[in-house]
Write a protein that holds these residues in place. Sequence first.
Motif, mmCIF file in Angstrom:
data_model
loop_
_atom_site.group_PDB
_atom_site.id
_atom_site.type_symbol
_atom_site.label_atom_id
_atom_site.label_comp_id
_atom_site.label_asym_id
_atom_site.label_seq_id
_atom_site.Cartn_x
_atom_site.Cartn_y
_atom_site.Cartn_z
ATOM 1 N N PHE A 107 0.691 -1.116 -0.195
ATOM 2 C CA PHE A 107 0.015 0.052 0.300
ATOM 3 C C PHE A 107 1.046 1.393 0.269
ATOM 4 O O PHE A 107 0.878 1.866 -1.356
ATOM 5 C CB PHE A 107 -0.734 0.197 1.170
ATOM 6 N N CYS A 111 1.403 3.722 -3.517
ATOM 7 C CA CYS A 111 1.099 5.805 -2.934
ATOM 8 C C CYS A 111 1.063 6.563 -3.584
ATOM 9 O O CYS A 111 2.852 7.168 -4.132
ATOM 10 C CB CYS A 111 1.254 5.389 -1.163
ATOM 11 N N TYR A 112 0.443 7.652 -4.081
ATOM 12 C CA TYR A 112 0.874 8.298 -4.853
ATOM 13 C C TYR A 112 1.974 8.892 -4.045
ATOM 14 O O TYR A 112 2.808 9.752 -5.176
ATOM 15 C CB TYR A 112 -0.497 8.755 -5.713
ATOM 16 N N TYR A 113 1.859 9.849 -3.319
ATOM 17 C CA TYR A 113 2.576 10.531 -2.616
ATOM 18 C C TYR A 113 4.114 9.841 -2.165
ATOM 19 O O TYR A 113 4.733 10.456 -2.892
ATOM 20 C CB TYR A 113 1.881 11.272 -0.965
ATOM 21 N N HIS A 154 -1.781 0.329 -7.763
ATOM 22 C CA HIS A 154 -2.750 0.470 -6.433
ATOM 23 C C HIS A 154 -3.627 0.101 -5.293
ATOM 24 O O HIS A 154 -4.352 0.392 -4.450
ATOM 25 C CB HIS A 154 -1.761 2.443 -6.207
ATOM 26 N N TYR A 201 -4.600 8.418 6.994
ATOM 27 C CA TYR A 201 -4.044 8.391 5.778
ATOM 28 C C TYR A 201 -4.657 7.178 4.897
ATOM 29 O O TYR A 201 -4.261 7.488 3.560
ATOM 30 C CB TYR A 201 -2.677 7.713 6.871
ATOM 31 N N CYS A 205 -6.527 8.888 0.998
ATOM 32 C CA CYS A 205 -6.265 8.109 -0.578
ATOM 33 C C CYS A 205 -6.693 8.549 -1.534
ATOM 34 O O CYS A 205 -7.961 8.214 -2.112
ATOM 35 C CB CYS A 205 -5.832 6.587 -0.243
ATOM 36 N N HIS A 206 -6.111 8.740 -2.535
ATOM 37 C CA HIS A 206 -6.379 9.203 -4.227
ATOM 38 C C HIS A 206 -7.597 7.975 -4.318
ATOM 39 O O HIS A 206 -8.322 8.316 -5.230
ATOM 40 C CB HIS A 206 -5.292 9.652 -4.779
ATOM 41 N N SER A 207 -6.826 6.641 -4.474
ATOM 42 C CA SER A 207 -7.601 5.498 -5.158
ATOM 43 C C SER A 207 -8.899 5.970 -4.380
ATOM 44 O O SER A 207 -10.301 4.778 -4.897
ATOM 45 C CB SER A 207 -6.842 4.692 -4.798
ATOM 46 N N HIS A 242 -2.644 14.633 2.624
ATOM 47 C CA HIS A 242 -2.312 13.055 2.609
ATOM 48 C C HIS A 242 -1.190 12.816 2.926
ATOM 49 O O HIS A 242 -0.679 11.645 3.517
ATOM 50 C CB HIS A 242 -2.579 12.210 1.517
HETATM 51 FE FE1 FES Z 1 -0.547 7.230 -0.876
HETATM 52 FE FE2 FES Z 1 -3.192 5.900 -1.776
HETATM 53 S S1 FES Z 1 -2.202 5.957 0.013
HETATM 54 S S2 FES Z 1 -2.280 7.360 -2.849
#
Ligand code: FES
Length: 279
Positions: A107, A111-113, A154, A201, A205-207, A242
């Motif tokens: 995960f 993550c995008y971040y 993701h 967190y 999440c973006h998703s 985020h």
């Molecule tokens: Fe960071 Fe999904 S957990 S973008």
Amino acid sequence: MTASPQAEQGRRVEAAPATKPQGSASRGLGSTLRVDRWIIKPGLVAFGLLAFIAYATVSAVFGIPYFGVDYTAQGYHSPFFGIALGEGVLPGWFSPAILVLWMQVFFRGTCYYFRGAYYKAFFLDPPACAVGEPAVHRRFAMENKLPFILMNAHRFALYIVFIPLTVLWLDLVFAVFHDGGLRLGVGVFLIALDAILVSLYTFSCHSFRHLVGGSIDCYSCTAYTQRRHGIWRRVSAINEHHGFYAWASLVSIVIVDLYVRALALDIINTSTPIIGGFL
Ligand code: FES
């Protein structure tokens, strides 16, 4: 008859060799017009992530098999491990943390971040916005090929991570209702704070934001889509922070783990007095 300037220009464009846009890579690693200390942020990210990875490896993977430090003490569990397994369920050399840790790694690693952060800090790809990257990166396929193509999974990592998140909240319930009574102590406070930060967190999440608000053409058309729009707006509000929740939850995981290990090693115990109560 002479060609018009526009036709001449068109011929020059057609004749130009096809080149890929080079971006900042063509200027070489570190070249930039930025005048701020851009190197500080990727440097801190690299230090923070390496420190966390080193700590998590020693504590979660080698803590029990090699150092014999228990991950559960006085009804508290280290967040690296999830629910405590009884003695003899697993071979002694195998840390039970691995059963849940891979979900968190999947995960957080996708993550995008964190991708944005560690691509800069570790791969210098680029080291910071508007800063030149190594020329060799022009040959990288990055997220188009294995292993980095797995980054596109993701959203599946998000579905999986609800398992350890549920376990984390169960740990809090077990910590509060301990030995047939109700307990409110520093350990409960730390685990509650950790559960809240990890939840923030996860739900920022973006998703997850896409899950609750994506794939809809019209938010105002039905009561159902209006409700989803309301949820999407709330998720969007925490999504702005985020990155903060990503780091804060890493720190809280380490603090709870240190607390449980200190109890297990009898460095502190629940009757150690502190201001306003007991540990
Ligand atoms: Fe960071 Fe999904 S957990 S973008």
